[in-house]
Design an enzyme around this catalytic site. Structure first.
Site, PDB file in Angstrom:
ATOM      1  N   CYS A  97      50.930  43.407  53.127  1.00 27.35           N
ATOM      2  CA  CYS A  97      51.876  43.398  54.244  1.00 27.35           C
ATOM      3  C   CYS A  97      52.075  44.829  54.774  1.00 27.35           C
ATOM      4  CB  CYS A  97      53.199  42.787  53.783  1.00 27.35           C
ATOM      5  SG  CYS A  97      54.407  42.557  55.093  1.00 27.35           S
ATOM      6  N   CYS A  98      52.267  45.796  53.859  1.00 28.48           N
ATOM      7  CA  CYS A  98      52.437  47.191  54.292  1.00 28.48           C
ATOM      8  C   CYS A  98      51.167  47.704  54.979  1.00 28.48           C
ATOM      9  CB  CYS A  98      52.755  48.093  53.098  1.00 28.48           C
ATOM     10  SG  CYS A  98      54.477  48.057  52.568  1.00 28.48           S
ATOM     11  N   CYS A 146      62.088  48.094  55.384  1.00 24.45           N
ATOM     12  CA  CYS A 146      62.165  46.763  55.972  1.00 24.45           C
ATOM     13  C   CYS A 146      63.197  45.898  55.232  1.00 24.45           C
ATOM     14  CB  CYS A 146      60.802  46.082  55.888  1.00 24.45           C
ATOM     15  SG  CYS A 146      59.522  46.890  56.853  1.00 24.45           S
ATOM     16  N   CYS A 148      55.094  52.639  50.358  1.00 21.39           N
ATOM     17  CA  CYS A 148      54.517  51.680  51.306  1.00 21.39           C
ATOM     18  C   CYS A 148      53.040  51.951  51.543  1.00 21.39           C
ATOM     19  CB  CYS A 148      55.277  51.722  52.622  1.00 21.39           C
ATOM     20  SG  CYS A 148      55.328  53.342  53.389  1.00 21.39           S
ATOM     21  N   CYS A 179      62.454  43.956  51.881  1.00 18.45           N
ATOM     22  CA  CYS A 179      62.040  44.760  50.726  1.00 18.45           C
ATOM     23  C   CYS A 179      63.040  45.863  50.389  1.00 18.45           C
ATOM     24  CB  CYS A 179      60.678  45.398  50.997  1.00 18.45           C
ATOM     25  SG  CYS A 179      59.420  44.204  51.449  1.00 18.45           S
TER      26      CYS A 179
HETATM   27  S1  SF4 Z   1      58.119  47.151  53.492  1.00 16.83           S
HETATM   28 FE1  SF4 Z   1      57.983  44.937  53.071  1.00 16.83          FE
HETATM   29  S2  SF4 Z   1      58.182  43.879  55.056  1.00 16.83           S
HETATM   30 FE2  SF4 Z   1      57.781  46.081  55.462  1.00 16.83          FE
HETATM   31  S3  SF4 Z   1      55.616  46.193  55.764  1.00 16.83           S
HETATM   32 FE3  SF4 Z   1      55.960  46.635  53.587  1.00 16.83          FE
HETATM   33  S4  SF4 Z   1      55.865  44.653  52.471  1.00 16.83           S
HETATM   34 FE4  SF4 Z   1      56.007  44.238  54.705  1.00 16.83          FE
END
Ligand code: SF4
Length: 259
Positions: free
Chosen positions: A135-136, A220, A246, A223
């Site tokens: 996701c990051c 975010c 991240c 998280c």
């Molecule tokens: S901090 Fe969490 S929601 Fe944001 S990009 Fe990374 S995994 Fe995704």
């Protein structure tokens, strides 16, 4: 506020044509010489020496410090904001407050190719819970890499005492992005949490509203959680997992670039 694109690659009319610090030895010497220099001196050096230079900011808990220095040095320094689509509403409001308060003139919205909805269609719901690294990568690392294609160097608000992975961060280093070598600058590298708090008081900078509700480090929404008094401020990031970064400050091998 401007969007990524038109203003990204336009350097100052009086920007130098040649990148400084062309060898690793020159980079290492500069890093040693600038270690301990005032943050505004380091930032001013980067802005005047690196042909196409920007600053990245999450507009998080400590972001006001570096952004206030940007305003002091030149409010026309481009500031890249990674709009992941998962920010707290409070962070977006705080971003707008700081931009107006500090008079920042070139805040660039960097967005992932995939909307939150498209990511859910392709990878399933809540990828941040199942595979936060992926996701990051989609929402932070890849968009920043692409945005930095328009720049020769950038500064971050990374401080050595924020995390063990950041303890040896140099003031300036060379980083390879997309096959290009860029200069990465850390003007606040020697600042402590007390320095940041003192700077905020001295300049009457508004706090991020979530810091008043126990959030020590703010990313975010899915998280990020509050921390207990005295706890590591970053303990609320990806709490309950082994993930601590991240990926924006990690090298291609997922080890810290600073190691
Ligand atoms: S901090 Fe969490 S929601 Fe944001 S990009 Fe990374 S995994 Fe995704």
């Amino acid at each position: 506020m401007v969007s990524a694109g038109s203003t990204l690659v336009r350097p100052r009319p009086d920007a130098p044509a040649v990148m400084p610090l062309s060898t690793q030895q020159e980079v290492a010497e500069a890093a040693r010489e600038m270690d301990g220099a005032p943050a505004t001196t380091i930032l001013r050096w980067a802005w005047w020496s690196i042909p196409r230079f920007c600053v990245t900011s999450s507009f998080g808990a400590d972001s006001a410090t570096l952004l206030s220095l940007v305003a002091q040095v030149d409010p026309d320094i481009p500031v890249l904001f990674l709009d992941t689509g998962f920010h707290f509403e409070e962070s977006l409001t705080y971003r707008d407050t700081l931009v107006e308060r500090l008079g920042l003139r070139r805040v660039v919205h960097v967005q992932p190719w995939l909307s939150v909805e498209d990511q859910a269609s392709l990878h399933g719901d809540a990828l941040h819970d199942r595979d936060p690294d992926a996701c990051c990568q989609i929402r932070k690392v890849a968009p920043l890499d692409q945005a930095l294609e328009g720049f020769d160097g950038w500064a971050t608000g990374v401080r050595r005492n924020q995390a063990s992975s950041r303890q040896t961060t140099p003031v300036v280093q060379r980083v390879v992005k997309g096959g290009r070598s860029l200069l990465k600058v850390a003007p606040l590298v020697n600042w402590t949490a007390a320095d940041v708090a003192g700077h905020r008081r001295l300049h009457d900078l508004p706090p991020h509203p979530l810091t008043l509700r126990g959030f020590g480090s703010i990313g975010c929404q899915p998280c990020t959680s509050p921390v207990a008094a005295g706890e590591d401020p970053r303990a609320g990031r990806w709490a309950g997992t082994t993930k601590t970064e991240c990926g924006l400050h990690l090298g291609p091998t997922r080890r810290s670039e600073d190691e």
